[in-house]
Motif scaffolding. Structure first.
Motif, PDB file in Angstrom:
ATOM      1  N   GLY A 337       0.815  -1.216   0.000  1.00  0.00           N
ATOM      2  CA  GLY A 337       0.000   0.000   0.000  1.00  0.00           C
ATOM      3  C   GLY A 337       0.842   1.255   0.000  1.00  0.00           C
ATOM      4  N   VAL A 338       1.865   1.299   0.860  1.00  0.00           N
ATOM      5  CA  VAL A 338       2.742   2.467   0.929  1.00  0.00           C
ATOM      6  C   VAL A 338       3.534   2.619  -0.366  1.00  0.00           C
ATOM      7  CG1 VAL A 338       4.706   3.505   2.137  1.00  0.00           C
ATOM      8  CG2 VAL A 338       2.893   2.365   3.442  1.00  0.00           C
ATOM      9  N   ALA A 339       4.031   1.493  -0.910  1.00  0.00           N
ATOM     10  CA  ALA A 339       4.783   1.544  -2.171  1.00  0.00           C
ATOM     11  C   ALA A 339       3.901   2.072  -3.300  1.00  0.00           C
ATOM     12  CB  ALA A 339       5.318   0.155  -2.513  1.00  0.00           C
ATOM     13  N   SER A 340       2.635   1.648  -3.315  1.00  0.00           N
ATOM     14  CA  SER A 340       1.697   2.118  -4.335  1.00  0.00           C
ATOM     15  C   SER A 340       1.481   3.629  -4.217  1.00  0.00           C
ATOM     16  CB  SER A 340       0.364   1.377  -4.180  1.00  0.00           C
ATOM     17  OG  SER A 340      -0.606   1.895  -5.061  1.00  0.00           O
ATOM     18  N   MET A 341       1.375   4.123  -2.984  1.00  0.00           N
ATOM     19  CA  MET A 341       1.196   5.572  -2.770  1.00  0.00           C
ATOM     20  C   MET A 341       2.421   6.350  -3.227  1.00  0.00           C
ATOM     21  SD  MET A 341      -0.606   5.422   1.006  1.00  0.00           S
ATOM     22  CE  MET A 341      -0.732   7.197   1.200  1.00  0.00           C
ATOM     23  N   MET A 342       3.599   5.751  -3.034  1.00  0.00           N
ATOM     24  CA  MET A 342       4.830   6.408  -3.476  1.00  0.00           C
ATOM     25  C   MET A 342       4.897   6.458  -5.005  1.00  0.00           C
ATOM     26  SD  MET A 342       7.542   4.829  -0.717  1.00  0.00           S
ATOM     27  CE  MET A 342       8.950   5.742  -1.368  1.00  0.00           C
ATOM     28  N   LEU A 343       4.514   5.350  -5.645  1.00  0.00           N
ATOM     29  CA  LEU A 343       4.544   5.292  -7.116  1.00  0.00           C
ATOM     30  C   LEU A 343       3.557   6.286  -7.738  1.00  0.00           C
ATOM     31  CD1 LEU A 343       4.788   1.432  -7.729  1.00  0.00           C
ATOM     32  CD2 LEU A 343       6.510   3.138  -8.352  1.00  0.00           C
ATOM     33  N   GLU A 344       2.425   6.413  -7.133  1.00  0.00           N
ATOM     34  CA  GLU A 344       1.389   7.292  -7.675  1.00  0.00           C
ATOM     35  C   GLU A 344       1.584   8.754  -7.264  1.00  0.00           C
ATOM     36  OE1 GLU A 344      -2.254   5.594  -6.392  1.00  0.00           O
ATOM     37  OE2 GLU A 344      -1.983   3.726  -7.526  1.00  0.00           O
ATOM     38  N   GLY A 345       2.589   9.027  -6.415  1.00  0.00           N
ATOM     39  CA  GLY A 345       2.891  10.406  -6.047  1.00  0.00           C
ATOM     40  C   GLY A 345       2.081  10.943  -4.890  1.00  0.00           C
ATOM     41  N   ASP A 346       1.280  10.067  -4.251  1.00  0.00           N
ATOM     42  CA  ASP A 346       0.448  10.535  -3.132  1.00  0.00           C
ATOM     43  C   ASP A 346       1.306  10.942  -1.934  1.00  0.00           C
ATOM     44  OD1 ASP A 346      -1.780  10.043  -4.639  1.00  0.00           O
ATOM     45  OD2 ASP A 346      -2.162   8.065  -3.781  1.00  0.00           O
ATOM     46  N   MET A 347       2.435  10.272  -1.743  1.00  0.00           N
ATOM     47  CA  MET A 347       3.288  10.571  -0.601  1.00  0.00           C
ATOM     48  C   MET A 347       3.878  11.974  -0.667  1.00  0.00           C
ATOM     49  SD  MET A 347       3.221   7.876   1.349  1.00  0.00           S
ATOM     50  CE  MET A 347       4.635   8.025   2.395  1.00  0.00           C
ATOM     51  N   ASP A 348       4.145  12.452  -1.926  1.00  0.00           N
ATOM     52  CA  ASP A 348       4.753  13.781  -2.092  1.00  0.00           C
ATOM     53  C   ASP A 348       3.819  14.889  -1.616  1.00  0.00           C
ATOM     54  OD1 ASP A 348       6.912  12.505  -3.206  1.00  0.00           O
ATOM     55  OD2 ASP A 348       6.177  12.695  -5.267  1.00  0.00           O
ATOM     56  N   LYS A 349       2.520  14.634  -1.645  1.00  0.00           N
ATOM     57  CA  LYS A 349       1.547  15.661  -1.272  1.00  0.00           C
ATOM     58  C   LYS A 349       1.311  15.727   0.245  1.00  0.00           C
ATOM     59  CE  LYS A 349      -0.816  14.607  -5.613  1.00  0.00           C
ATOM     60  NZ  LYS A 349      -2.040  14.053  -6.200  1.00  0.00           N
ATOM     61  N   MET A 350       1.883  14.759   0.996  1.00  0.00           N
ATOM     62  CA  MET A 350       1.608  14.669   2.433  1.00  0.00           C
ATOM     63  C   MET A 350       2.597  15.512   3.238  1.00  0.00           C
ATOM     64  SD  MET A 350       0.861  10.662   3.084  1.00  0.00           S
ATOM     65  CE  MET A 350      -0.465   9.802   2.230  1.00  0.00           C
ATOM     66  N   PRO A 351       2.167  15.970   4.445  1.00  0.00           N
ATOM     67  CA  PRO A 351       3.097  16.650   5.356  1.00  0.00           C
ATOM     68  C   PRO A 351       4.158  15.660   5.840  1.00  0.00           C
ATOM     69  CG  PRO A 351       0.815  16.994   6.018  1.00  0.00           C
ATOM     70  CD  PRO A 351       0.792  15.956   4.949  1.00  0.00           C
ATOM     71  N   LEU A 352       5.297  16.190   6.270  1.00  0.00           N
ATOM     72  CA  LEU A 352       6.418  15.361   6.687  1.00  0.00           C
ATOM     73  C   LEU A 352       6.034  14.393   7.821  1.00  0.00           C
ATOM     74  CD1 LEU A 352       9.407  14.628   6.499  1.00  0.00           C
ATOM     75  CD2 LEU A 352       9.890  16.489   8.102  1.00  0.00           C
ATOM     76  N   LYS A 353       5.271  14.884   8.795  1.00  0.00           N
ATOM     77  CA  LYS A 353       4.897  14.051   9.931  1.00  0.00           C
ATOM     78  C   LYS A 353       4.057  12.857   9.502  1.00  0.00           C
ATOM     79  CE  LYS A 353       2.929  14.348  14.588  1.00  0.00           C
ATOM     80  NZ  LYS A 353       2.263  15.201  15.592  1.00  0.00           N
ATOM     81  N   GLU A 354       3.133  13.090   8.572  1.00  0.00           N
ATOM     82  CA  GLU A 354       2.273  12.003   8.086  1.00  0.00           C
ATOM     83  C   GLU A 354       3.093  10.996   7.285  1.00  0.00           C
ATOM     84  OE1 GLU A 354      -2.021  11.467   5.765  1.00  0.00           O
ATOM     85  OE2 GLU A 354      -1.268  13.488   6.234  1.00  0.00           O
TER      86      GLU A 354
END
Length: 578
Positions: A337-354
């Motif tokens: 799930g986390v890898a998928s979010m990284m591939l799709e760019g969702d992680m870049d939109k999140m705050p550092l703490k999240e």
């Protein structure tokens, strides 16, 4: 003074003028009682049924003494001897009845009788015994028939016999009524045997005393072999007294006694010789048969035990595979799930703490995955005979350094869990030991990991926080010292965690075994860690054990010798499995 109606007996008890049934009813029955009495006594000398075995032997001996005294009464012509035996024979009968009552209680309750019961029985018997040498017991001797006229004490004898039998009957009825289904069968069979014995023995004595038809007492003795038969059946079928008695043993002994008893009827020397030859052949054949059957029985029993253990192990492995497969899916799902979010760019939109929370989840799940895979591979390696040993050569190991290294690897996790992980250094000079370092490191990792995992800190839940306030901070102490008793090295790993239940202790070092409270706290354990620890430590010639108190903590002890012979941990475990 001598009676003149019969000739003097041979060897005190043998006479040709007595009823033919006398010897058959007295000697074989006493012999059967003695055989079983001594057999049970010899098998229970060190077990928890020791006292019951002793009481059964006492009943058998008392019955035998009574039988000999009764034969003396039937055969002797010396009035003084007859007077002495007659004066005590009723008291011997009371001892048989009271000890049978006592034995029944101890056998069924598996504990000694209460003190008031023993005092009461002792008082009743003593109150009879004090009148034995008086004319209240025996009054007048009739020389014409060589018999005594009994005094008033005989009425007290009748009373006590009825009291003992009634107490036994009431106790057995109550015991049967309260027992469970399986236990009820044992008690019922025992009750049937002991009631038949006392009813026939005491009943025939009472009838003989009242009616003066003494011959009837001869038939009462057959209740003893009947009682012994019930006990033998209980030993064979239900293993009472924790004795393993084969049916073949009981059968051969019975045949030998039956053939031997024929000597009391045989009239000619030819028949005596033939009977003796048959008896000898039966004894030889019986010994061979019992030996063969016993060997076969032991082999069958070993196979049954091994089969039960294999079934348990197979079930444990199945449970382990089900748990492991479930545990493998959960961390993989999170990581994907986390890898998928990284591939799709969702992680870049999140705050550092999240982001860090997701990264922490991946890190935790990967460590969990690593632990599961590690245990599975270890288990496979320990069982798979196609693998070679990982490390067959021994080297010199500094245990303080090795343990310090393992502790350092747990410092981050201990800090996260708010645990005090303390290595208590020693001022002693700890010698280096010979061993396989990789395996010993594995053993200490497993022990310290368990201590960390099952020592909850106040950081987890409010409930544990309250408990921790009472118990103090979560703490794990590791110490090392010289073992002066065996010139080895002793390592202690002590925690103040959840502890180990008493019922879990015997199986804790077995494969796939986990305590219930450990499963409730962490469902993701494999139950292989302590099994691996035990094999590694014992493979080095050492010992591992623990002391624990539920909800207060556990201390594991590892005792290792300084010098270990050339070893191969892998081969050690494989040799145990094969």
């Amino acid at each position: 003074m001598f009676c003149t109606d019969v000739p003097a007996p041979f060897l005190l008890i043998f006479s040709e003028t007595v009823p033919q049934l006398l010897y058959f009813s007295h000697i074989p029955t006493a012999f059967i009682a003695l055989i079983l009495g001594f057999f049970v006594f010899s098998k229970t000398r060190k077990g928890r049924n020791k006292f019951a075995g002793q009481l059964l032997l006492i009943v058998s001996l008392l019955f035998t003494v009574w039988s000999i005294l009764d034969i003396i009464l039937w055969t002797n012509i010396d009035s003084d001897r007859v007077a002495f035996v007659w004066s005590i024979i009723n008291f011997m009968a009371l001892l048989v009845s009271s000890c049978t009552l006592y034995f029944s209680y101890v056998f069924l309750e598996n504990k000694d009788a209460p003190l008031p019961f023993k005092v009461l029985i002792g008082f009743l018997l003593l109150s009879y015994a004090v009148f034995i040498p008086t004319n209240i017991n025996l009054d007048i001797f009739n020389l014409s028939n060589c018999e005594f006229e009994e005094g008033l004490l005989v009425n007290y004898y009748y009373f006590l016999e009825i009291v003992f039998f009634s107490c036994l009957l009431i106790y057995l009825i109550k015991k049967i009524a309260k027992a469970g289904k399986e236990r009820k069968k044992i008690i019922a069979l025992f009750s049937l045997g002991v009631i038949c014995f006392l009813l026939s023995f005491s009943g025939s004595n009472l009838f003989g005393n009242i009616t003066k038809h003494w011959e009837i007492a001869q038939y009462g003795l057959f209740g003893m072999p009947l009682f012994m038969a019930f006990l033998i059946y209980l030993i064979i079928e239900y293993r009472v007294f924790n004795i393993k008695l084969l049916a073949a043993q009981a059968l051969i002994i019975s045949i030998i006694i039956l053939i031997g008893s024929q000597f009391f009827f045989i009239q000619t020397d030819t028949n005596r010789t033939l009977t003796a030859i048959i008896l000898f052949l039966v004894i030889i054949f019986g010994f061979w048969l019992v030996k063969s059957v016993k060997k076969e029985y032991e082999q069958k029993e070993e196979l049954e035990i091994a089969n039960i253990e294999l079934k348990k192990l197979d079930q444990a492995k199945s449970d382990f595979i089900n748990i492991a497969s479930h545990q493998l899916r959960t961390p993989i799902t999170v990581i994907q799930g986390v890898a998928s979010m990284m591939l799709e760019g969702d992680m870049d939109k999140m705050p550092l703490k999240e982001k860090q929370e997701f990264y922490r989840a991946v890190y935790d799940k990967s460590r969990k995955l690593q632990t599961i895979i590690h245990d599975i591979l270890n288990s496979t390696e320990l069982e798979g005979k196609e693998y070679n040993a990982m490390d067959e050569k021994m080297n010199s190991i500094d245990l303080q350094e090795l343990i310090g290294k393992v502790i350092k690897d747990f410092e981050v996790e201990a800090k996260e869990r708010d645990l005090d992980l303390i290595f208590i250094p020693t001022k002693e000079n700890i010698p280096k030991i010979n061993g396989q370092e990789k395996y010993l490191e594995e053993a200490f990792i497993n022990l310290i990991n368990n201590a960390v995992k099952y020592t909850p800190s106040g950081k987890i839940t409010n409930e544990i926080r309250i408990a921790r306030t009472k118990k103090g901070r979560a703490k794990i102490e590791i110490s090392i010292e010289n073992n002066k008793d065996n010139k080895g090295v002793l390592i202690k790993i002590k925690d103040n965690g959840i502890g180990i239940p008493v019922e879990a202790a015997p199986n804790l070092f077995k494969r796939f075994s986990r305590a219930k409270n450990a499963v409730n706290m962490y469902t993701d354990g494999t139950g292989l860690g302590l099994y691996i620890v035990k094999e590694i430590v014992e493979g080095h010639g050492g010992k591992v054990w623990f002391e624990s108190e539920l909800n207060k903590g556990t201390t594991f002890f590892v005792d290792l010798p300084i010098v270990t012979k050339e070893l191969n941990i892998k081969k050690r475990i494989l040799s145990k499995d094969s």
